[in-house]
Design an enzyme around this catalytic site. Structure first.
Site, mmCIF file in Angstrom:
data_model
loop_
_atom_site.group_PDB
_atom_site.id
_atom_site.type_symbol
_atom_site.label_atom_id
_atom_site.label_comp_id
_atom_site.label_asym_id
_atom_site.label_seq_id
_atom_site.Cartn_x
_atom_site.Cartn_y
_atom_site.Cartn_z
ATOM 1 N N ARG A 100 85.536 42.793 39.023
ATOM 2 C CA ARG A 100 84.363 41.962 38.680
ATOM 3 C C ARG A 100 83.780 41.269 39.914
ATOM 4 O O ARG A 100 83.240 40.171 39.818
ATOM 5 C CB ARG A 100 84.687 40.909 37.610
ATOM 6 C CG ARG A 100 85.060 41.478 36.260
ATOM 7 C CD ARG A 100 84.863 40.429 35.154
ATOM 8 N NE ARG A 100 85.528 40.850 33.934
ATOM 9 C CZ ARG A 100 86.579 40.223 33.387
ATOM 10 N NH1 ARG A 100 87.072 39.138 33.938
ATOM 11 N NH2 ARG A 100 87.120 40.673 32.282
ATOM 12 N N ARG A 159 79.423 36.769 37.817
ATOM 13 C CA ARG A 159 78.813 35.462 37.588
ATOM 14 C C ARG A 159 79.221 34.378 38.576
ATOM 15 O O ARG A 159 78.589 33.330 38.629
ATOM 16 C CB ARG A 159 79.137 34.986 36.157
ATOM 17 C CG ARG A 159 78.362 35.739 35.084
ATOM 18 C CD ARG A 159 78.746 35.271 33.696
ATOM 19 N NE ARG A 159 80.093 35.723 33.332
ATOM 20 C CZ ARG A 159 80.755 35.296 32.257
ATOM 21 N NH1 ARG A 159 80.221 34.382 31.464
ATOM 22 N NH2 ARG A 159 81.963 35.768 31.978
ATOM 23 N N ARG A 196 70.287 37.367 36.659
ATOM 24 C CA ARG A 196 70.528 37.238 35.208
ATOM 25 C C ARG A 196 69.541 36.300 34.521
ATOM 26 O O ARG A 196 69.350 36.369 33.312
ATOM 27 C CB ARG A 196 71.962 36.760 34.949
ATOM 28 C CG ARG A 196 72.993 37.838 34.992
ATOM 29 C CD ARG A 196 72.928 38.789 33.786
ATOM 30 N NE ARG A 196 73.704 38.297 32.653
ATOM 31 C CZ ARG A 196 73.214 38.047 31.459
ATOM 32 N NH1 ARG A 196 71.927 38.195 31.220
ATOM 33 N NH2 ARG A 196 74.004 37.652 30.478
ATOM 34 N N ASP A 238 79.617 48.545 32.476
ATOM 35 C CA ASP A 238 80.545 47.926 31.531
ATOM 36 C C ASP A 238 81.310 49.020 30.808
ATOM 37 O O ASP A 238 80.766 50.098 30.563
ATOM 38 C CB ASP A 238 79.781 47.067 30.510
ATOM 39 C CG ASP A 238 80.711 46.164 29.729
ATOM 40 O OD1 ASP A 238 81.161 46.575 28.632
ATOM 41 O OD2 ASP A 238 81.025 45.060 30.198
ATOM 42 N N TYR A 257 88.030 47.673 20.666
ATOM 43 C CA TYR A 257 86.721 47.014 20.539
ATOM 44 C C TYR A 257 85.912 47.592 19.373
ATOM 45 O O TYR A 257 85.269 46.859 18.621
ATOM 46 C CB TYR A 257 85.923 47.169 21.826
ATOM 47 C CG TYR A 257 86.206 46.135 22.880
ATOM 48 C CD1 TYR A 257 85.797 44.813 22.716
ATOM 49 C CD2 TYR A 257 86.871 46.471 24.065
ATOM 50 C CE1 TYR A 257 86.048 43.851 23.692
ATOM 51 C CE2 TYR A 257 87.124 45.516 25.041
ATOM 52 C CZ TYR A 257 86.707 44.212 24.858
ATOM 53 O OH TYR A 257 86.961 43.267 25.825
#
Length: 361
Positions: A30, A34, A43, A81, A157
């Site tokens: 990652r 963020r 974003r 992703d 998921y």
């Protein structure tokens, strides 16, 4: 592929193939995310999956940490992703802020809702475009990693409808409908094979398979339900790459939390690299796998919140552990970086890896 700039830094690829390198190559899961203000700026105007599906934006995000940490970071990983595979199979996935499936698979009957045939070029061509664009943008500075989620993690998921604390629904499936579960896992694995081969065609130089929920299965259930699909991927990706005269790139498996299965995976999974979380000592992991595979990891990501002395101590200890025994090592965290980390503390992590992993003359 001949149109790409020549690679200037092959440290990652040499370590992945088992070489002991002059220092450990380093990147973080990652790393385009963020914690970076430049990522948050993009974003502000774009949704998460909009970025994934827009090659220009995905390229920009992928390149951000390489620009910020020039000379310190040894790999880039395409911004995407793991849940683009369920999307390609016909499922709706929302991100608000975590992943949500409005219409999850409740019973085996619901599998009929999935696409019978998945054309990855049509459904996931935007990832391939982003990879090709990013390879050119990187100008050979570092290799580019492509990836997918492991079938067990994607299966979880798709059935849970998002993240889960107890995994009750997906575990009910494997225990109550074992054959239907295995069939769906292999169906997901087939899409993953096509997707990974497509990423190499597009320019990916190493592939990683993320089994983020491997920790939820007992050793027996991991071998019965997750492992066959993982082996299916490693075998068939290699077979396809050879058949299509494509580079047979190194492959990494990150089975988070499945440390009890490390020996089994090193002997049987046919991956070049095994990723480790922080719950196993590096020296013990090396003792278990020998020189059968390279290792990747494994500092606890939360150390990055503890200040420079704590980061330096943890990196020093990690390097000492991985320096025992033979075999390649790629320095990384034991899971993805989290959003509140100061980018300057990440820089210090990289500096410390360079310092403490360097081989003494």
């Amino acid at each position: 592929m001949s149109d790409f700039p020549p690679l200037k830094n092959d440290l990652l690829l040499r370590a992945a193939r088992g070489e002991q390198t002059e220092r450990a190559p380093v990147w973080i899961m990652r790393q385009a995310g963020r914690y970076l203000p430049e990522f948050r700026k993009v974003r502000e105007d774009h949704g998460f999956f909009e970025i994934c599906q827009t090659p220009e934006l995905a390229t920009e995000i992928t390149a951000q940490p390489i620009r910020r940490y020039t000379g310190l970071i040894d790999a880039s990983i395409i911004f995407s992703d793991i849940l683009v595979v369920p999307q390609a199979m016909g499922m709706e996935v929302l991100m608000n802020p975590g992943p949500q499936f409005p219409d999850p698979l409740n019973t085996p009957e619901d599998v009929k809702k999935l696409r019978e045939v998945v054309d990855v070029d049509k459904e996931l061509g935007y990832v391939f475009e982003a990879i090709t664009m990013t390879r050119k943008e990187l100008k050979g500075e570092v290799p580019l990693i492509g990836f997918c989620g492991a079938p067990w993690t994607l299966f979880s998921y798709m059935i849970e409808g998002g993240g889960s604390k107890f995994f009750q629904k997906c575990k009910t499936w494997i225990f109550k409908y074992p054959e239907e579960s295995k069939a769906l896992l292999m169906r997901i694995a087939d899409v993953c094979v096509d997707f990974l081969v497509g990423q190499v065609k597009a320019g990916a130089q190493l592939l990683q398979v993320f089994d983020s929920w491997a920790s939820e299965l007992s050793p027996h259930d991991f071998k019965e339900f997750s492992f066959p699909s993982l082996l299916h991927i490693s075998k068939n990706v290699r077979k396809r790459l050879e058949a299509e005269s494509l580079p047979v790139v190194p492959m990494t498996l990150f089975p988070k939390g499945a440390n009890q299965s490390l020996s089994f995976l090193a002997q049987n999974a046919e991956y070049d690299v095994l990723g480790l979380d922080w719950c196993i000592d590096p020296a013990e992991a090396r003792r278990i796998v020998g020189d059968k595979v390279a290792l990747q990891g494994n500092m606890d990501p939360n150390v990055l919140y503890a200040g420079k002395p704590a980061i330096e101590n943890a990196v020093k200890r990690m390097c000492e552990g991985f320096h025992t025994g033979k075999g390649g090592w790629i320095a990384n965290l034991g899971h993805g970086i989290t959003p509140g980390v100061d980018p300057e503390d990440v820089r210090w992590f990289f500096d410390c890896v360079h310092k403490y992993s360097a081989k003494k003359a």
